[in-house]
Scaffold this motif. Structure first.
Motif, mmCIF file in Angstrom:
data_model
loop_
_atom_site.group_PDB
_atom_site.id
_atom_site.type_symbol
_atom_site.label_atom_id
_atom_site.label_comp_id
_atom_site.label_asym_id
_atom_site.label_seq_id
_atom_site.Cartn_x
_atom_site.Cartn_y
_atom_site.Cartn_z
ATOM 1 N N GLU A 74 38.252 32.020 40.766
ATOM 2 C CA GLU A 74 38.451 33.154 40.435
ATOM 3 C C GLU A 74 39.061 32.912 38.814
ATOM 4 N N LEU A 114 39.943 25.164 46.788
ATOM 5 C CA LEU A 114 40.104 26.321 47.698
ATOM 6 C C LEU A 114 39.761 27.746 47.307
ATOM 7 N N PRO A 115 39.974 28.302 48.529
ATOM 8 C CA PRO A 115 39.527 29.857 48.656
ATOM 9 C C PRO A 115 40.113 30.869 47.434
ATOM 10 N N HIS A 116 39.019 31.241 46.359
ATOM 11 C CA HIS A 116 39.535 31.741 45.137
ATOM 12 C C HIS A 116 39.604 31.389 43.763
ATOM 13 N N LEU A 175 46.523 32.408 46.769
ATOM 14 C CA LEU A 175 46.325 31.391 47.811
ATOM 15 C C LEU A 175 46.925 30.653 48.195
#
Length: 347
Positions: free
Chosen positions: A269, A264-266, A106
């Motif tokens: 997870e 944020l991307p990911h 990230l």
């Protein structure tokens, strides 16, 4: 060409790869470079000995566990100038860890999420790698060996796994770390609970005493804890550490919180979040531990160090030493010298 410039040139390529693929490319390359004598030009931090757990650390900046789980890259990592190298986490039997992909960068948050799951080749292979390293053979520095439990070992029998690993690694370690704080092995953090922790530490201490007699050498044992604990849990853990006369506490592992990386991307997870977002959380735990432990037990500070100033903040919070992991991914090996230089001024 300086290592700082070299890393700045290499980083865009490495970051274009899957995070685990980049990891699997970089470490073998570092090992080859060390074997060929190409790492001798890397500047080392000035000597700044700190005695912690009765061990003389050449400088207070160490490598955190997780980067080299099998001890296959000790000599390459040693060339970077760490004051100590901690390898593992290793388990009694080999295990593949969790399915891929299982590591995510990230960059906007200077962070990593991983759910590796203690992927390693087992403790017997681990010990052979340690024995084969020049770092161990020539007694070049401080080597921490980090141990855990197999994923398929019931939590009720976790103690057996830790004792098995402790007996295997004891003769080769400068110190041993007990990892009960990874979020990526089911129920592992239960071992931070009062009764579970009491049982674990009691058994570990008894085995440590027996091994010290057997090998005529006392090897300190440290406990690595999570950042996701409240003040009451800190008190419980501190009390157990003192009662069982443990040698140190490492604070902290990765966090399961996501507040700092929302959107944020990911970010969604599963796994442990490391890097800048865990910085304050780990410092808060260090501060609380210091309040409970005073000078009775040293604290090794880990979590979110991306600058010399960050390393100093860990010391100010109560740590005696610091360890790096995610900061190396974002800043490269020059971070080691930057942190060591910042901490020299604090003495």
């Amino acid at each position: 060409m300086s290592d700082k410039l070299l890393y700045s040139l290499a980083r865009p390529f490495l970051f274009s790869l899957d995070a685990e693929a980049a990891h699997n490319l970089t470490l073998p390359a570092l090992r080859r470079a060390a074997a060929l004598g190409l790492t001798g030009a890397i500047p080392r931090p000035k000597k700044d000995v700190r005695t912690v757990m009765g061990i003389a650390f050449p400088n207070p900046v160490g490598l955190a566990a997780g980067l080299d789980k099998d001890g296959a890259y000790i000599d390459g990592l040693a060339a970077l100038g760490f004051g100590s190298i901690e390898i593992g986490t290793v388990t009694p039997r080999a295990q593949p860890g969790n399915p891929m992909p299982r590591m995510f960068r990230l960059p906007a948050a200077n962070a990593i999420i991983n759910r590796m799951g203690f992927n390693n080749g087992g403790v017997d292979a681990f010990v052979k790698n340690v024995q084969a390293s020049k770092f161990y053979q020539n007694k070049e520095g401080v080597l921490g060996l980090n141990i855990g439990k197999n994923a398929d070992t019931p939590i009720e029998r976790a103690v057996d796994d830790y004792l098995h690993c402790l007996q295997k690694v004891y003769p080769y370690a400068s110190y041993v770390t007990i990892n009960i704080s990874s979020p990526n092995t089911k129920n592992l953090r239960q071992l931070q609970g009062a009764s579970e922790l009491d049982t674990l530490l009691s058994n570990l201490k008894e085995t440590q005493r027996r091994l010290a007699d057997q090998h005529k050498r006392y090897v300190p044992v440290a406990l690595k804890i999570a950042p996701d604990i409240d003040s009451e849990q800190v008190k419980t853990i501190a009390d157990a550490l003192l009662r069982h006369k443990m040698d140190a506490v490492i604070a902290t592992n990765t966090t399961i919180t996501r507040d700092a990386v929302k959107g944020l991307p990911h970010a969604e997870e599963t796994g442990g979040l490391s890097g800048a977002p865990v910085f304050k959380l780990s410092n808060d735990v260090i501060r609380a531990l210091k309040s409970e432990l005073g000078t009775a037990l040293p604290i090794i500070g880990v979590g979110g160090i991306l600058s010399g100033q960050d390393a100093q903040a860990k010391i100010d919070a109560g740590a005696s030493l610091v360890q790096l992991y995610t900061g190396l991914i974002y800043r490269g090996p020059a971070l080691i010298r930057e942190c060591a230089a910042a901490l020299r001024k604090s003495v």
